[in-house]
Design a protein around this motif. Sequence first.
Motif, PDB file in Angstrom:
ATOM      1  N   MET A   1     -15.695   7.837   3.604  1.00  0.00           N
ATOM      2  CA  MET A   1     -15.996   6.426   3.717  1.00  0.00           C
ATOM      3  C   MET A   1     -14.747   5.591   4.015  1.00  0.00           C
ATOM      4  O   MET A   1     -14.793   4.668   4.807  1.00  0.00           O
ATOM      5  N   PHE A   2     -13.615   5.926   3.352  1.00  0.00           N
ATOM      6  CA  PHE A   2     -12.387   5.151   3.550  1.00  0.00           C
ATOM      7  C   PHE A   2     -11.289   5.979   4.211  1.00  0.00           C
ATOM      8  O   PHE A   2     -10.113   5.679   4.051  1.00  0.00           O
ATOM      9  N   GLU A   3     -11.677   7.019   4.955  1.00  0.00           N
ATOM     10  CA  GLU A   3     -10.685   7.815   5.656  1.00  0.00           C
ATOM     11  C   GLU A   3      -9.884   6.913   6.596  1.00  0.00           C
ATOM     12  O   GLU A   3     -10.428   6.000   7.200  1.00  0.00           O
ATOM     13  N   GLU A   4      -8.602   7.187   6.678  1.00  0.00           N
ATOM     14  CA  GLU A   4      -7.681   6.437   7.527  1.00  0.00           C
ATOM     15  C   GLU A   4      -7.502   4.984   7.093  1.00  0.00           C
ATOM     16  O   GLU A   4      -7.052   4.151   7.868  1.00  0.00           O
ATOM     17  N   LYS A   5      -7.842   4.673   5.846  1.00  0.00           N
ATOM     18  CA  LYS A   5      -7.594   3.344   5.281  1.00  0.00           C
ATOM     19  C   LYS A   5      -6.457   3.460   4.277  1.00  0.00           C
ATOM     20  O   LYS A   5      -6.244   4.512   3.661  1.00  0.00           O
ATOM     21  N   VAL A   6      -5.734   2.359   4.102  1.00  0.00           N
ATOM     22  CA  VAL A   6      -4.585   2.311   3.193  1.00  0.00           C
ATOM     23  C   VAL A   6      -4.767   1.161   2.222  1.00  0.00           C
ATOM     24  O   VAL A   6      -5.070   0.038   2.645  1.00  0.00           O
ATOM     25  N   GLY A   7      -4.586   1.436   0.937  1.00  0.00           N
ATOM     26  CA  GLY A   7      -4.728   0.391  -0.071  1.00  0.00           C
ATOM     27  C   GLY A   7      -3.585   0.369  -1.057  1.00  0.00           C
ATOM     28  O   GLY A   7      -3.086   1.420  -1.464  1.00  0.00           O
ATOM     29  N   ILE A   8      -3.166  -0.827  -1.430  1.00  0.00           N
ATOM     30  CA  ILE A   8      -2.156  -1.030  -2.481  1.00  0.00           C
ATOM     31  C   ILE A   8      -2.902  -1.431  -3.751  1.00  0.00           C
ATOM     32  O   ILE A   8      -3.715  -2.350  -3.733  1.00  0.00           O
ATOM     33  N   ILE A   9      -2.579  -0.758  -4.853  1.00  0.00           N
ATOM     34  CA  ILE A   9      -3.178  -1.104  -6.141  1.00  0.00           C
ATOM     35  C   ILE A   9      -2.064  -1.349  -7.147  1.00  0.00           C
ATOM     36  O   ILE A   9      -1.317  -0.439  -7.493  1.00  0.00           O
ATOM     37  N   THR A  10      -1.947  -2.604  -7.593  1.00  0.00           N
ATOM     38  CA  THR A  10      -0.990  -2.899  -8.658  1.00  0.00           C
ATOM     39  C   THR A  10      -1.678  -2.627  -9.988  1.00  0.00           C
ATOM     40  O   THR A  10      -2.889  -2.751 -10.104  1.00  0.00           O
ATOM     41  N   GLY A  11      -0.899  -2.217 -10.980  1.00  0.00           N
ATOM     42  CA  GLY A  11      -1.495  -1.831 -12.253  1.00  0.00           C
ATOM     43  C   GLY A  11      -2.311  -0.558 -12.100  1.00  0.00           C
ATOM     44  O   GLY A  11      -3.270  -0.342 -12.836  1.00  0.00           O
ATOM     45  N   GLY A  12      -1.942   0.278 -11.158  1.00  0.00           N
ATOM     46  CA  GLY A  12      -2.716   1.467 -10.828  1.00  0.00           C
ATOM     47  C   GLY A  12      -2.432   2.686 -11.671  1.00  0.00           C
ATOM     48  O   GLY A  12      -2.878   3.782 -11.338  1.00  0.00           O
ATOM     49  N   THR A  13      -1.700   2.521 -12.763  1.00  0.00           N
ATOM     50  CA  THR A  13      -1.354   3.694 -13.576  1.00  0.00           C
ATOM     51  C   THR A  13      -2.272   3.895 -14.772  1.00  0.00           C
ATOM     52  O   THR A  13      -2.161   4.905 -15.462  1.00  0.00           O
ATOM     53  N   SER A  14      -3.160   2.948 -15.025  1.00  0.00           N
ATOM     54  CA  SER A  14      -4.070   3.105 -16.168  1.00  0.00           C
ATOM     55  C   SER A  14      -5.263   2.168 -16.010  1.00  0.00           C
ATOM     56  O   SER A  14      -5.275   1.295 -15.143  1.00  0.00           O
ATOM     57  N   GLY A  15      -6.248   2.363 -16.845  1.00  0.00           N
ATOM     58  CA  GLY A  15      -7.388   1.464 -16.931  1.00  0.00           C
ATOM     59  C   GLY A  15      -8.128   1.255 -15.627  1.00  0.00           C
ATOM     60  O   GLY A  15      -8.373   2.193 -14.862  1.00  0.00           O
ATOM     61  N   ILE A  16      -8.488  -0.002 -15.369  1.00  0.00           N
ATOM     62  CA  ILE A  16      -9.263  -0.359 -14.185  1.00  0.00           C
ATOM     63  C   ILE A  16      -8.512   0.005 -12.903  1.00  0.00           C
ATOM     64  O   ILE A  16      -9.105   0.477 -11.932  1.00  0.00           O
ATOM     65  N   GLY A  17      -7.219  -0.203 -12.883  1.00  0.00           N
ATOM     66  CA  GLY A  17      -6.427   0.115 -11.695  1.00  0.00           C
ATOM     67  C   GLY A  17      -6.452   1.588 -11.359  1.00  0.00           C
ATOM     68  O   GLY A  17      -6.664   1.966 -10.194  1.00  0.00           O
ATOM     69  N   LEU A  18      -6.249   2.441 -12.348  1.00  0.00           N
ATOM     70  CA  LEU A  18      -6.277   3.883 -12.109  1.00  0.00           C
ATOM     71  C   LEU A  18      -7.682   4.336 -11.718  1.00  0.00           C
ATOM     72  O   LEU A  18      -7.852   5.148 -10.810  1.00  0.00           O
ATOM     73  N   ALA A  19      -8.694   3.815 -12.393  1.00  0.00           N
ATOM     74  CA  ALA A  19     -10.072   4.177 -12.055  1.00  0.00           C
ATOM     75  C   ALA A  19     -10.401   3.785 -10.615  1.00  0.00           C
ATOM     76  O   ALA A  19     -11.038   4.553  -9.877  1.00  0.00           O
ATOM     77  N   THR A  20      -9.949   2.612 -10.197  1.00  0.00           N
ATOM     78  CA  THR A  20     -10.165   2.163  -8.824  1.00  0.00           C
ATOM     79  C   THR A  20      -9.401   3.047  -7.842  1.00  0.00           C
ATOM     80  O   THR A  20      -9.942   3.445  -6.801  1.00  0.00           O
ATOM     81  N   ALA A  21      -8.153   3.354  -8.176  1.00  0.00           N
ATOM     82  CA  ALA A  21      -7.343   4.222  -7.318  1.00  0.00           C
ATOM     83  C   ALA A  21      -8.003   5.591  -7.150  1.00  0.00           C
ATOM     84  O   ALA A  21      -8.063   6.127  -6.035  1.00  0.00           O
ATOM     85  N   GLU A  22      -8.516   6.149  -8.235  1.00  0.00           N
ATOM     86  CA  GLU A  22      -9.201   7.444  -8.161  1.00  0.00           C
ATOM     87  C   GLU A  22     -10.428   7.366  -7.271  1.00  0.00           C
ATOM     88  O   GLU A  22     -10.660   8.243  -6.425  1.00  0.00           O
ATOM     89  N   LEU A  23     -11.229   6.343  -7.461  1.00  0.00           N
ATOM     90  CA  LEU A  23     -12.442   6.178  -6.665  1.00  0.00           C
ATOM     91  C   LEU A  23     -12.117   6.087  -5.178  1.00  0.00           C
ATOM     92  O   LEU A  23     -12.737   6.748  -4.334  1.00  0.00           O
ATOM     93  N   LEU A  24     -11.127   5.261  -4.835  1.00  0.00           N
ATOM     94  CA  LEU A  24     -10.758   5.090  -3.433  1.00  0.00           C
ATOM     95  C   LEU A  24     -10.148   6.369  -2.860  1.00  0.00           C
ATOM     96  O   LEU A  24     -10.415   6.724  -1.705  1.00  0.00           O
ATOM     97  N   ALA A  25      -9.340   7.075  -3.641  1.00  0.00           N
ATOM     98  CA  ALA A  25      -8.756   8.347  -3.193  1.00  0.00           C
ATOM     99  C   ALA A  25      -9.854   9.379  -2.951  1.00  0.00           C
ATOM    100  O   ALA A  25      -9.825  10.110  -1.948  1.00  0.00           O
TER     101      ALA A  25
END
Length: 180
Positions: A1-25
């Motif tokens: 779905m998001f192949e070839e897309k790039v995203g920056i996630i601040t606060g991406g090491t825990s909680g909502i940020g990490l969960a979002t990063a995992e989902l997008l990855a």
Amino acid sequence: MFEEKVGIITGGTSGIGLATAELLAKEGMDVVIASRNSEKGEEALSILRKWSPRSIFIKTDVTNSQDVKNLVSQTYSTFGKIDVGFNNAANTEASSSATHEFKEEDFDHLINVTLKSVWLCMKYQLQVMTKQNSGVIGEYVVNGCHFMFGRDRRVCGWKKRCDRFNEISCSRIWPSTYKN
């Protein structure tokens, strides 16, 4: 779905940020995690690379303009674009004080992490996105009454727990494409 897309996630090491990063990855996005904590950043990166081997960690203090500028610049120079900004950094350390015990410097830091950082990230992300004529920015500021007023919700008049709100830009992002 998001192949070839790039995203920056601040606060991406825990909680909502990490969960979002995992989902997008998992959906194929190359994710850039930004955080002050290098150790947590590398731990989060090892999780993300299971699905997104090109994902990277960039140590960033989101309250520092030069750090945020570097985050965006380094992301752009690595991937050639920025499709998504998820500005999610939060300061949970200050949440244990009651309002009358809250130190002014802690309040300033809280405002810098939860508000100024969102503006800084948007400022530099939009410089890239306007040149690309594409991109999406989302903010999820984990904050609320108990951070600002201690844990006694009676102080702010809320009966139920008020622990998060969504924050959006109040200004026109692309004035040339804005239509009433």
